[in-house]
Design a protein around this motif. Structure first.
Motif, PDB file in Angstrom:
ATOM      1  N   PHE A   1     -24.432  73.723  72.630  1.00 26.37           N
ATOM      2  CA  PHE A   1     -23.053  73.340  72.367  1.00 26.37           C
ATOM      3  C   PHE A   1     -22.388  74.212  71.296  1.00 26.37           C
ATOM      4  CE2 PHE A   1     -20.195  70.662  69.774  1.00 26.37           C
ATOM      5  CZ  PHE A   1     -19.180  70.506  70.706  1.00 26.37           C
ATOM      6  N   LEU A   2     -23.147  74.541  70.252  1.00 27.37           N
ATOM      7  CA  LEU A   2     -22.542  75.245  69.122  1.00 27.37           C
ATOM      8  C   LEU A   2     -22.422  76.758  69.339  1.00 27.37           C
ATOM      9  CD1 LEU A   2     -24.153  73.394  66.106  1.00 27.37           C
ATOM     10  CD2 LEU A   2     -21.760  73.366  66.804  1.00 27.37           C
ATOM     11  N   LEU A   3     -23.240  77.284  70.266  1.00 24.72           N
ATOM     12  CA  LEU A   3     -23.296  78.740  70.418  1.00 24.72           C
ATOM     13  C   LEU A   3     -21.934  79.408  70.616  1.00 24.72           C
ATOM     14  CD1 LEU A   3     -26.540  79.235  72.530  1.00 24.72           C
ATOM     15  CD2 LEU A   3     -26.202  79.590  70.093  1.00 24.72           C
ATOM     16  N   PRO A   4     -21.079  78.896  71.533  1.00 22.82           N
ATOM     17  CA  PRO A   4     -19.803  79.591  71.764  1.00 22.82           C
ATOM     18  C   PRO A   4     -18.951  79.693  70.501  1.00 22.82           C
ATOM     19  CG  PRO A   4     -20.212  77.987  73.481  1.00 22.82           C
ATOM     20  CD  PRO A   4     -21.242  77.761  72.431  1.00 22.82           C
ATOM     21  N   PHE A   5     -19.192  78.814  69.528  1.00 22.39           N
ATOM     22  CA  PHE A   5     -18.384  78.847  68.318  1.00 22.39           C
ATOM     23  C   PHE A   5     -19.012  79.701  67.222  1.00 22.39           C
ATOM     24  CE2 PHE A   5     -17.646  74.802  70.446  1.00 22.39           C
ATOM     25  CZ  PHE A   5     -16.299  74.920  70.712  1.00 22.39           C
ATOM     26  N   MET A   6     -20.286  79.982  67.362  1.00 15.89           N
ATOM     27  CA  MET A   6     -20.981  80.617  66.249  1.00 15.89           C
ATOM     28  C   MET A   6     -21.262  82.101  66.456  1.00 15.89           C
ATOM     29  SD  MET A   6     -23.582  77.616  65.177  1.00 15.89           S
ATOM     30  CE  MET A   6     -24.360  78.528  63.883  1.00 15.89           C
ATOM     31  N   ILE A   7     -21.505  82.500  67.717  1.00 14.41           N
ATOM     32  CA  ILE A   7     -21.990  83.859  67.941  1.00 14.41           C
ATOM     33  C   ILE A   7     -20.920  84.728  68.571  1.00 14.41           C
ATOM     34  CG2 ILE A   7     -23.757  85.212  69.109  1.00 14.41           C
ATOM     35  CD1 ILE A   7     -25.459  82.685  69.078  1.00 14.41           C
ATOM     36  N   GLY A   8     -20.859  85.975  68.144  1.00 11.48           N
ATOM     37  CA  GLY A   8     -20.005  86.938  68.807  1.00 11.48           C
ATOM     38  C   GLY A   8     -18.805  87.370  67.983  1.00 11.48           C
ATOM     39  N   GLU A   9     -18.091  88.373  68.544  1.00 12.87           N
ATOM     40  CA  GLU A   9     -16.935  88.920  67.835  1.00 12.87           C
ATOM     41  C   GLU A   9     -15.639  88.756  68.622  1.00 12.87           C
ATOM     42  OE1 GLU A   9     -18.988  92.504  67.465  1.00 12.87           O
ATOM     43  OE2 GLU A   9     -20.191  91.549  65.908  1.00 12.87           O
ATOM     44  N   THR A  10     -15.751  88.890  69.961  1.00 14.32           N
ATOM     45  CA  THR A  10     -14.547  88.818  70.776  1.00 14.32           C
ATOM     46  C   THR A  10     -14.016  87.390  70.796  1.00 14.32           C
ATOM     47  OG1 THR A  10     -15.879  90.241  72.176  1.00 14.32           O
ATOM     48  CG2 THR A  10     -13.643  89.746  72.916  1.00 14.32           C
ATOM     49  N   ILE A  11     -12.833  87.198  70.231  1.00 14.87           N
ATOM     50  CA  ILE A  11     -12.291  85.849  70.165  1.00 14.87           C
ATOM     51  C   ILE A  11     -11.537  85.540  71.450  1.00 14.87           C
ATOM     52  CG2 ILE A  11     -10.642  84.368  68.979  1.00 14.87           C
ATOM     53  CD1 ILE A  11     -11.436  85.990  66.436  1.00 14.87           C
ATOM     54  N   LEU A  12     -11.922  84.423  72.078  1.00 17.40           N
ATOM     55  CA  LEU A  12     -11.278  84.019  73.312  1.00 17.40           C
ATOM     56  C   LEU A  12     -10.107  83.098  73.022  1.00 17.40           C
ATOM     57  CD1 LEU A  12     -14.136  83.081  75.780  1.00 17.40           C
ATOM     58  CD2 LEU A  12     -12.595  85.022  75.926  1.00 17.40           C
ATOM     59  N   PHE A  13     -10.303  82.264  72.015  1.00 18.88           N
ATOM     60  CA  PHE A  13      -9.380  81.167  71.818  1.00 18.88           C
ATOM     61  C   PHE A  13      -9.517  80.729  70.375  1.00 18.88           C
ATOM     62  CE2 PHE A  13      -8.255  76.640  72.134  1.00 18.88           C
ATOM     63  CZ  PHE A  13      -7.075  76.737  72.842  1.00 18.88           C
ATOM     64  N   GLN A  14      -8.403  80.564  69.706  1.00 21.68           N
ATOM     65  CA  GLN A  14      -8.507  80.147  68.303  1.00 21.68           C
ATOM     66  C   GLN A  14      -7.704  78.881  68.101  1.00 21.68           C
ATOM     67  OE1 GLN A  14      -8.331  83.273  65.527  1.00 21.68           O
ATOM     68  NE2 GLN A  14      -9.201  81.943  63.973  1.00 21.68           N
ATOM     69  N   TRP A  15      -8.316  77.946  67.400  1.00 20.80           N
ATOM     70  CA  TRP A  15      -7.639  76.667  67.169  1.00 20.80           C
ATOM     71  C   TRP A  15      -7.974  76.243  65.750  1.00 20.80           C
ATOM     72  CZ3 TRP A  15      -8.999  71.160  67.469  1.00 20.80           C
ATOM     73  CH2 TRP A  15      -7.868  70.346  67.637  1.00 20.80           C
ATOM     74  N   GLY A  16      -7.121  76.626  64.827  1.00 25.90           N
ATOM     75  CA  GLY A  16      -7.389  76.361  63.417  1.00 25.90           C
ATOM     76  C   GLY A  16      -8.623  77.128  62.981  1.00 25.90           C
ATOM     77  N   GLU A  17      -9.585  76.410  62.433  1.00 21.57           N
ATOM     78  CA  GLU A  17     -10.822  77.040  61.964  1.00 21.57           C
ATOM     79  C   GLU A  17     -11.742  77.412  63.124  1.00 21.57           C
ATOM     80  OE1 GLU A  17     -12.522  77.411  58.469  1.00 21.57           O
ATOM     81  OE2 GLU A  17     -10.434  78.090  58.588  1.00 21.57           O
ATOM     82  N   LEU A  18     -11.515  76.684  64.238  1.00 18.12           N
ATOM     83  CA  LEU A  18     -12.437  76.784  65.362  1.00 18.12           C
ATOM     84  C   LEU A  18     -12.115  78.004  66.216  1.00 18.12           C
ATOM     85  CD1 LEU A  18     -14.470  74.529  65.506  1.00 18.12           C
ATOM     86  CD2 LEU A  18     -13.169  73.539  67.372  1.00 18.12           C
ATOM     87  N   THR A  19     -13.127  78.872  66.426  1.00 18.51           N
ATOM     88  CA  THR A  19     -12.883  80.004  67.305  1.00 18.51           C
ATOM     89  C   THR A  19     -13.932  80.021  68.403  1.00 18.51           C
ATOM     90  OG1 THR A  19     -14.180  81.328  65.785  1.00 18.51           O
ATOM     91  CG2 THR A  19     -11.795  81.545  65.632  1.00 18.51           C
ATOM     92  N   LEU A  20     -13.440  80.162  69.609  1.00 19.30           N
ATOM     93  CA  LEU A  20     -14.335  80.237  70.760  1.00 19.30           C
ATOM     94  C   LEU A  20     -14.595  81.712  71.031  1.00 19.30           C
ATOM     95  CD1 LEU A  20     -15.520  78.199  72.807  1.00 19.30           C
ATOM     96  CD2 LEU A  20     -13.595  78.754  74.281  1.00 19.30           C
ATOM     97  N   LYS A  21     -15.864  82.102  71.056  1.00 23.37           N
ATOM     98  CA  LYS A  21     -16.146  83.530  71.170  1.00 23.37           C
ATOM     99  C   LYS A  21     -16.819  83.863  72.487  1.00 23.37           C
ATOM    100  CE  LYS A  21     -16.553  83.702  66.225  1.00 23.37           C
ATOM    101  NZ  LYS A  21     -17.439  83.082  65.256  1.00 23.37           N
ATOM    102  N   LEU A  22     -16.496  85.013  73.029  1.00 22.30           N
ATOM    103  CA  LEU A  22     -16.958  85.423  74.355  1.00 22.30           C
ATOM    104  C   LEU A  22     -18.482  85.543  74.429  1.00 22.30           C
ATOM    105  CD1 LEU A  22     -16.237  86.481  77.192  1.00 22.30           C
ATOM    106  CD2 LEU A  22     -16.207  88.779  76.217  1.00 22.30           C
TER     107      LEU A  22
END
Lengths: 212, 262, 254
Positions: B80-101
């Protein structure tokens, strides 16, 4: 505390199988040195079944519940047979409840089995003490129960957290491992306590069970 | 305790007819190949392969769902946490929360691998009686000691489970409430487990005597002939199926290597 | 006719300990184990429960104790409804295999287990242990290890572990199975003298003849007959239709 299929890289799966294979071979050599290995097979099998069933008993610790693992206890009672009993139990668990997995059977055996062997050697130290045997048996029982669990938890956390995400930085990784170990610390105390209680029960009721 | 493992072992399907030791080799090969997959592009292929094998096995879909539910939640919680923790390419940003490719990709690979391996192992162990699986493993060279221990443990699992159920029942009738966590309850539980170990141990002594009396461990002089595989017409089909599955497994490995290097 | 009214009157004066109304039980929706059972068991009555293997005797016991939840119908113990899972110290069950019941390192601990769960003070628990052991005649075993006892001794200790809760009703599941003649005789004497309401499920029909004043015959989860032991167990047709045999002592008297 089982690593499921697909989570970890295949190299770790294979390494797990390799270590399991080697240790199993060593355990089989040790077993052959027994005075009567054949007589011990039914004993080890029935105790495998009993430990497996025991691991299904839940202990409520509000707000959740845990189940006992008792791999230290298995080591203390079964000695090298524990390293055969554990993959068998894990295999049943994978096939019956899809808990753990087939590709990760080797890794999971390492996580549970090596600490069991360590616990066996730790508990065997009681044969060396001559004074205050009762007290030492209790101390060693607690130590094997708690230590085996902690060792398993450390192996589990280290493998799971370090392999799942190679991109995580080392500090985050270390913190995650520490956090998970606090929870396992509590369980280690419970496992140690139950191991002491079990060993005292068996010493009283069926001492020969402790000398397989 | 219900060991519902042989529930669909007696259906009739191409997978059921596939001899268990050949099936073990073939499907285990596939399972390990799946574990090796890194490339996103191969995920649809392994899903389709898994789908075909599951379809051929004629196991009910509801059975698969019921078996996947519990481990499924577990794996979802893990990734569950992986999409938010790993990577550089940002897919979607919502406040502090970033979804990464990259996180999403790793999570997708893990989840697909997990579901496909579980489905295949369900087919492998669900399409033959457990005893055939053990016999299959023995013919593939699993040490005799381990085979004996597995068979005996399996045989007595249900009985030991019944024993613990009855004992818990007897305790409950004498007013034991295990829903609290206190020292005394831990003590009672330890005694229950201890009694279980003692009773299993005593049973094992009698079982051993009964086994010895029926010739356990006695090696007949011409034992080797039994182990030889009998090759008949059906057996060629079994082998062909295994070779086909292993080729798929090798193909997947090759493709994965190709995509990774590229 | 006159005789009949007198017995009904006598019965109506007694208090009822166990009532089962339209009791049905099924395992996993399909297989029916108990079908429409209606029963009243009166205070201090000694009732035998007979029937071939699989007739539903043990299931009936477990339902009466509240271990199993009936699919339909209700059970009352001492005029209060049984809620499955609830602890009712007024009823005790002695299991067929005493090893299922005994799990402590000493006989004393095992017998104290029930009273401790009832929340009694240590002095009262101790007193109950002593009383239960002397009632069953095994006081000398108090410091022994239950796993090391003989079959007959285990049986009496298992009974004591239930008696210590001072239940009003005790259910015995196959109490004489695996006992030698002497232990069996001792059990029969004990059961004859016990002041509780007792229900005994057994294949040992001679034991039931000696102990019980009423017998209930179950077959495939239904009550087939309910009445005086000599009449029911002496009825060759009835017994043979339900896969049982007339006990030896009754065939001789005919």
């Amino acid at each position: 505390m089982h690593i499921p299929d697909g989570l970890i890289p295949p190299s770790v799966c294979l390494a797990g199988y390799a270590i399991t294979g080697g240790t199993t071979w060593y355990a089989l050599q040790q077993i052959k040195k027994d005075s009567n290995p054949q007589a011990n097979i039914p004993k080890a099998s029935l105790l495998t079944a009993a430990f497996f069933v025991t691991s299904l008993i839940h202990i409520p610790i509000p707000p959740t519940s845990i189940h006992l693992i008792l791999n230290g206890m298995m080591g203390a009672i079964l000695g090298y047979y524990a390293f055969l009993a554990i993959p068998i139990g894990l295999f049943f668990q994978a096939v019956m409840f899809n808990h753990g997995g087939i590709s990760t059977l080797g890794v999971n055996t390492v996580i549970m089995g090596l600490p069991a062997i360590a616990a066996y050697h730790l508990f065997k130290l009681r044969e060396k003490v001559s004074r205050k045997r009762e007290l030492w048996t209790k101390i060693l029982a607690f130590a094997s129960g708690a230590f085996a669990l902690l060792l398993s938890a450390t192996l589990f956390a280290a493998i799971a957290i370090s392999t799942i995400s190679p991109d995580l930085d080392a500090a985050t990784e270390r913190n995650a491992i520490y956090v998970s170990l606090i929870g396992y610390g509590i369980q280690a105390i419970i496992e140690g306590t139950v191991t002491v209680m079990l060993i005292s029960f068996l010493e009283k009721v069926k001492p020969e069970l402790l000398n397989i | 305790m219900k060991l519902a493992i042989d529930r669909y072992a007696y259906l009739d399907s191409p997978i059921h007819r596939w001899q268990q030791n050949c099936k073990i080799v073939g499907l285990l090969g596939l399972i390990f190949a799946f574990a090796f997959i890194h490339s996103l592009i191969l995920l649809p292929i392994i899903i389709i392969t898994t789908g075909i094998i599951f379809f051929l096995s004629r196991l009910p879909f509801s059975y698969l769902v019921s078996r996947l539910r519990y481990p499924g939640w577990f794996i979802l919680a893990v990734v569950f946490l992986l999409p938010f923790m790993i990577g550089e390419t940002i897919l979607f940003q919502w406040g502090e929360l970033t979804l990464k490719l990259e996180g999403c990709q790793i999570a997708a690979v893990i989840v697909v691998r997990f579901f496909c391996i579980l489905t295949i192992s369900l087919v492998l162990f669900g399409t033959a009686p457990f005893l055939s699986t053990i016999k299959g493993l023995r013919s593939l060279g699993l040490p005799q000691v381990i085979v004996d221990m597995t068979l005996l443990a399996y045989r007595y699992l249900e009985e030991v489970g019944e024993m613990v159920n009855t004992m818990e029942r007897a305790m409950k009738l004498r007013g034991f409430d295990k829903h609290y966590f206190k020292y005394r309850n831990l003590q009672v539980l330890a005694r229950l487990i201890g009694s279980l170990l003692v009773r299993s141990y005593e049973k094992s002594t009698r079982i051993y005597q009964a086994m010895i009396l029926r010739g356990y461990g006695y090696q007949p002089p011409s034992n080797k002939s039994q182990k030889k595989l009998v090759l008949n017409k059906n057996h060629y089909q079994d082998l062909a199926a295994t070779i086909l599955t292993l080729s798929i497994a090798l193909g997947l490995l090759g493709l994965d290597l190709f995509f990774t290097i590229r | 006719m006159k005789e009949l009214t007198r017995t009904t009157k006598a019965l109506s004066q007694k208090t009822v300990d166990i009532t089962a109304t339209n009791l049905c039980f099924k395992y996993n929706q399909e297989h029916s184990v108990l079908t429409d059972i209606n029963l009243s068991i009166f205070t201090r009555e000694k009732v035998g429960l007979i029937g071939a293997n699989g007739a539903g005797k043990t299931t009936l016991f477990l339902a009466i104790c509240g271990i199993l939840t009936p699919t339909y119908g209700e059970i009352k113990i001492c005029a209060r409804l049984v809620n499955p899972g609830e602890f009712r110290p007024e009823i005790g069950l002695v299991f067929q295999n005493p090893s299922d019941q005994l799990f402590c390192p000493t006989v004393r601990d095992d017998i104290a287990f029930g009273p401790e769960n009832m929340g009694l003070s240590p002095e009262i628990v101790q007193e109950r242990v002593n009383t239960a052991l002397s009632l069953t005649g095994v006081s000398h075993l108090i410091d022994r290890i239950p796993h090391h006892l003989s079959g007959g001794e285990k049986c009496m200790v298992a009974i004591a572990s239930v008696l210590a809760m001072q239940p009003q009703i005790i259910l015995y599941d196959e109490p004489s199975a695996n006992l030698d003649l002497k232990a069996r005789r001792r059990l029969i004497k004990f059961l004859q003298a016990s002041p509780e309401t007792i229900v005994i499920s057994s294949h040992d029909l001679e034991l039931i003849l000696e102990v019980c004043e009423r017998v209930i015959l179950l077959n495939q989860g239904r009550v087939i007959a309910d009445g005086i032991p000599q009449e029911i167990m002496g009825d060759r047709n009835l017994m043979e239709n339900n896969n049982l045999e007339v006990p030896h002592s009754l065939t001789h008297s005919h």
